[in-house]
Each structure stands twice: as structure tokens, then as C-alpha cells.
Scaffold this motif. Structure first.
Motif, mmCIF file in Angstrom:
data_model
loop_
_atom_site.group_PDB
_atom_site.id
_atom_site.type_symbol
_atom_site.label_atom_id
_atom_site.label_comp_id
_atom_site.label_asym_id
_atom_site.label_seq_id
_atom_site.Cartn_x
_atom_site.Cartn_y
_atom_site.Cartn_z
ATOM 1 N N SER A 1 38.051 6.653 -6.329
ATOM 2 C CA SER A 1 37.024 7.153 -7.241
ATOM 3 C C SER A 1 36.125 6.020 -7.732
ATOM 4 C CB SER A 1 37.689 7.861 -8.421
ATOM 5 O OG SER A 1 36.745 8.563 -9.195
ATOM 6 N N ASN A 2 36.725 4.889 -8.075
ATOM 7 C CA ASN A 2 35.956 3.755 -8.599
ATOM 8 C C ASN A 2 35.004 3.171 -7.561
ATOM 9 O OD1 ASN A 2 37.104 3.938 -11.123
ATOM 10 N ND2 ASN A 2 38.626 2.323 -10.765
ATOM 11 N N ARG A 3 35.329 3.295 -6.289
ATOM 12 C CA ARG A 3 34.501 2.714 -5.241
ATOM 13 C C ARG A 3 33.402 3.650 -4.750
ATOM 14 N NH1 ARG A 3 39.108 -0.419 -1.526
ATOM 15 N NH2 ARG A 3 39.475 -2.125 -3.020
ATOM 16 N N HIS A 4 33.365 4.838 -5.284
ATOM 17 C CA HIS A 4 32.355 5.814 -4.856
ATOM 18 C C HIS A 4 30.955 5.344 -5.244
ATOM 19 C CE1 HIS A 4 30.165 9.594 -4.471
ATOM 20 N NE2 HIS A 4 29.810 9.495 -5.730
ATOM 21 N N ASN A 5 30.028 5.458 -4.310
ATOM 22 C CA ASN A 5 28.613 5.151 -4.571
ATOM 23 C C ASN A 5 27.770 5.945 -3.587
ATOM 24 O OD1 ASN A 5 26.096 4.184 -5.111
ATOM 25 N ND2 ASN A 5 26.516 2.054 -4.585
ATOM 26 N N SER B 1 29.636 12.052 -11.178
ATOM 27 C CA SER B 1 28.781 10.870 -11.272
ATOM 28 C C SER B 1 28.353 10.422 -9.884
ATOM 29 C CB SER B 1 29.571 9.741 -11.959
ATOM 30 O OG SER B 1 28.999 8.481 -11.709
ATOM 31 N N PRO B 2 27.177 9.783 -9.771
ATOM 32 C CA PRO B 2 26.782 9.234 -8.479
ATOM 33 C C PRO B 2 27.570 7.992 -8.092
ATOM 34 C CG PRO B 2 25.168 8.626 -10.134
ATOM 35 C CD PRO B 2 26.124 9.578 -10.794
ATOM 36 N N GLY B 3 28.227 7.378 -9.063
ATOM 37 C CA GLY B 3 28.978 6.160 -8.801
ATOM 38 C C GLY B 3 28.070 4.959 -8.608
ATOM 39 N N GLY B 4 28.694 3.817 -8.403
ATOM 40 C CA GLY B 4 27.934 2.602 -8.135
ATOM 41 C C GLY B 4 27.228 2.055 -9.365
ATOM 42 N N PRO B 5 26.354 1.067 -9.162
ATOM 43 C CA PRO B 5 25.721 0.381 -10.289
ATOM 44 C C PRO B 5 24.746 1.244 -11.081
ATOM 45 C CG PRO B 5 24.779 -0.372 -8.204
ATOM 46 C CD PRO B 5 25.975 0.463 -7.865
ATOM 47 N N HIS B 6 24.295 2.358 -10.524
ATOM 48 C CA HIS B 6 23.354 3.216 -11.239
ATOM 49 C C HIS B 6 24.055 4.175 -12.201
ATOM 50 C CE1 HIS B 6 19.839 1.977 -8.880
ATOM 51 N NE2 HIS B 6 20.636 1.984 -7.825
ATOM 52 N N ALA B 7 25.341 4.353 -12.039
ATOM 53 C CA ALA B 7 26.071 5.310 -12.867
ATOM 54 C C ALA B 7 26.214 4.797 -14.304
ATOM 55 C CB ALA B 7 27.449 5.577 -12.277
ATOM 56 N N TRP C 1 24.589 6.890 -4.225
ATOM 57 C CA TRP C 1 23.212 6.828 -4.697
ATOM 58 C C TRP C 1 22.186 6.888 -3.560
ATOM 59 C CZ3 TRP C 1 21.246 7.535 -9.348
ATOM 60 C CH2 TRP C 1 19.914 7.165 -9.594
ATOM 61 N N ASP C 2 22.371 6.071 -2.545
ATOM 62 C CA ASP C 2 21.383 6.003 -1.471
ATOM 63 C C ASP C 2 21.307 7.302 -0.678
ATOM 64 O OD1 ASP C 2 20.738 3.438 -2.182
ATOM 65 O OD2 ASP C 2 21.973 2.481 -0.629
ATOM 66 N N GLY C 3 22.405 8.031 -0.614
ATOM 67 C CA GLY C 3 22.414 9.252 0.182
ATOM 68 C C GLY C 3 21.959 10.495 -0.552
ATOM 69 N N LEU C 4 21.930 10.459 -1.877
ATOM 70 C CA LEU C 4 21.633 11.673 -2.642
ATOM 71 C C LEU C 4 20.274 12.296 -2.309
ATOM 72 C CD1 LEU C 4 23.048 10.692 -6.163
ATOM 73 C CD2 LEU C 4 24.098 12.174 -4.433
ATOM 74 N N PRO C 5 19.198 11.502 -2.107
ATOM 75 C CA PRO C 5 17.904 12.132 -1.782
ATOM 76 C C PRO C 5 17.915 12.897 -0.461
ATOM 77 C CG PRO C 5 17.586 9.885 -2.548
ATOM 78 C CD PRO C 5 19.052 10.051 -2.302
ATOM 79 N N GLY C 6 18.911 12.648 0.364
ATOM 80 C CA GLY C 6 18.989 13.337 1.649
ATOM 81 C C GLY C 6 19.785 14.630 1.618
ATOM 82 N N ILE C 7 20.348 14.984 0.472
ATOM 83 C CA ILE C 7 21.110 16.235 0.384
ATOM 84 C C ILE C 7 20.181 17.415 0.581
ATOM 85 C CG2 ILE C 7 22.382 17.736 -1.207
ATOM 86 C CD1 ILE C 7 23.815 15.314 -2.274
ATOM 87 N N GLN C 8 20.540 18.280 1.521
ATOM 88 C CA GLN C 8 19.703 19.426 1.874
ATOM 89 C C GLN C 8 20.143 20.714 1.194
ATOM 90 O OE1 GLN C 8 19.642 19.682 6.186
ATOM 91 N NE2 GLN C 8 19.456 17.455 6.398
ATOM 92 N N GLY D 1 36.333 15.408 -7.579
ATOM 93 C CA GLY D 1 35.982 16.393 -6.568
ATOM 94 C C GLY D 1 34.477 16.492 -6.370
ATOM 95 N N GLY D 2 33.709 16.217 -7.437
ATOM 96 C CA GLY D 2 32.261 16.177 -7.315
ATOM 97 C C GLY D 2 31.794 14.985 -6.504
ATOM 98 N N ARG D 3 32.542 13.909 -6.584
ATOM 99 C CA ARG D 3 32.218 12.739 -5.760
ATOM 100 C C ARG D 3 32.478 13.042 -4.288
ATOM 101 N NH1 ARG D 3 32.963 7.532 -9.341
ATOM 102 N NH2 ARG D 3 32.978 8.467 -11.409
#
Length: 272
Positions: free
Chosen positions: A186-190, A120-126, A192-199, A96-98
């Protein structure tokens, strides 16, 4: 139980409780709205809490079509639309956090304040769970796998005092194809690139002893989202929000106080 038709015609069940600023509660992977039963009352005294049964769970349809975080986001927005809510606080835990991350990234106008729990942010950075955890969850004996999941969710002391039933162990009525679909989504969630844009003002909460979704992911999220606050609950495992309710619920309520959404359910319109 009320339903609304998603954009692809799938019937999605939703639930509304309480009164006040709308708060959308998003459950974990392969779970329905009962995930929140143990703590929902903590928020319904001051908020109109909105939940939904993800497609494939509860009273929602379980289509054989692909499942994705993007699709869950559309369904969540559909629930808000059905209730006439333009903007709501969002509290998502685990998968649900994803969903909550993607909702805040793609629809910033719909999110007042954001709480990301045990996610988790998902993707290769997680930071991925350890191989020992993977092996335990993949045990061929279903009882053994279920036991492993219980111990990842809760501490031994809590399990000894609370013999069940447990609300966070998955929807037992899910068809196998939907369970696989949730896992794939859930496994395909990523995000990362969008997180800095969260307002949205953001609070990240995590248990210090969470091995199912390693605690290091909380730091990644908090560092990546502008202005995010981080709170690690000492001694808590994945289901921190239930076992450590006395700490977690006031923490989240205090964060939401003063961050009321622009819209409320007062006078909301439901589709005929």
C-alpha cells in the motif's frame, strides 16, 4: 470455499453472490472479503458480486514472497478469468481503491465503471495522514492502537450503537509477514502518472471527516481522472460505506445503473 491458482501458483480464494452485471469488490489493507459483509447485499440484488481474499488473508495462501499492488491486480484479474468474466464494474475502498486504480490503468478493457472509495493516488502527490494519527496507530499497546483505528473508521455515535465485532479492522488470522507485506504494498502505490489515462466512468467517494486517508485525496483523484465525479459524505470517517450505508450504497448503485459491463456471468465458464 472455491480457489484458483494465481500465475505464481498461490491459491486465491474467491466468493460469488447475487445475479446481474459483474461487480468486483476490493477490500481494504490486511482485510479479507468479510470487509464487505455489512453492505454486500445492497449490490447483490442487481449485480453478481465477486470478492477475493487477498493473498495473505482469509482462505488464500500467505506466501513469504513480496506483496505488491501489481500482484493484487494480477490476482483480481485471475478471479475474473476463473469466472469467465471479461469485463466488470470495479468498486475498491481504501487499499482496494489503490488496486482498482491500477487495474483500470493497466487493464482498461476489464473495467466497465470504476468506484474509488476512501482511497489515494499514492506517491509524492498524495496527502498523508497527520503525525498524530501515525503515532496513535503505532502505539505499543495493541489495545490502544486498536481503539485508535476504530475511532478513525467510525464516529463515536456509531461505535456506541454498534459494539462489534467489526469487519473492517483487519484479518485477525493474518501471519505477521503478510500483514507487513500488505503495508509495504500500500505504501509503495503511486498511480499518479496513469490516472489521466483511465477510460472507465469513475465515481470518487470519501468521508468528509476521514483522517486515516485524508479527504483531500478524493479531490486529487477526481481532478486527475478524466470526467470523474466526486461525492463527499458529510460527517463520515474512513468506513463511510458501512456507517453511512443508507447514503453510500444507493449513490454507488445509481452510478452503476446504465453502465452495464459488456459481459455477464450468465453462462460463464469456470476452469475445471
Amino acid at each position: 470455499m472455491p480457489h484458483f491458482p494465481a500465475s505464481d501458483g498461490v491459491r486465491i480464494a474467491y466468493q460469488v453472490q447475487g445475479r446481474g452485471t459483474p461487480l468486483l469488490l476490493l477490500a481494504g489493507q490486511a482485510n479479507n472479503h468479510h470487509w464487505w459483509d455489512g453492505v454486500r447485499d445492497d449490490f447483490s440484488t442487481s449485480h453478481t458480486t465477486i470478492t477475493l481474499d487477498y493473498r495473505g488473508t482469509g482462505d488464500s495462501d500467505a506466501p513469504p514472497t513480496p506483496y505488491s499492488i501489481s500482484r493484487f491486480v494480477q490476482d483480481a484479474c485471475g478471479a475474473l478469468d476463473e469466472l469467465g468474466v471479461g469485463r466488470a464494474h470495479v468498486y475498491g475502498t481504501s487499499m482496494g481503491g489503490r488496486v482498482a486504480q491500477e487495474l483500470a490503468v493497466r487493464h482498461p478493457d476489464r473495467v466497465g465503471a470504476l468506484v474509488l472509495g476512501c482511497t489515494s493516488p499514492g506517491g509524492p502527490h498524495a496527502v498523508e495522514r497527520g503525525d498524530d494519527v501515525r503515532r496513535a496507530l503505532a502505539a505499543q499497546d495493541p489495545a490502544e492502537a486498536h481503539h485508535a483505528l476504530r475511532e478513525l473508521m467510525y464516529t463515536p455515535a456509531w461505535l456506541a450503537a454498534h459494539p462489534g465485532p467489526y469487519r473492517t479492522m483487519g484479518d485477525p488470522g493474518m501471519p505477521a509477514h503478510a500483514r507487513r507485506g500488505h503495508l509495504t504494498a500500500s505504501n509503495r502505490h503511486n498511480a499518479w502518472d496513469g490516472l489521466p489515462g483511465i477510460q472507465a466512468p469513475t465515481l470518487v467517494v470519501h468521508g468528509s471527516d476521514d483522517l486515516l486517508n485524508p479527504t483531500a485525496n478524493a479531490t486529487l483523484l477526481a481532478d486527475r481522472i478524466p470526467g470523474a465525479r466526486l461525492h463527499v459524505v458529510p460527517g463520515a470517517r474512513h468506513a463511510y460505506f458501512e456507517e453511512f450505508r443508507a447514503t453510500a450504497s444507493p449513490l454507488v448503485r445509481d452510478f452503476l445503473d446504465g453502465r452495464d459491463s459488456r459481459d455477464s456471468l450468465r453462462g460463464c465458464r469456470r476452469r475445471p
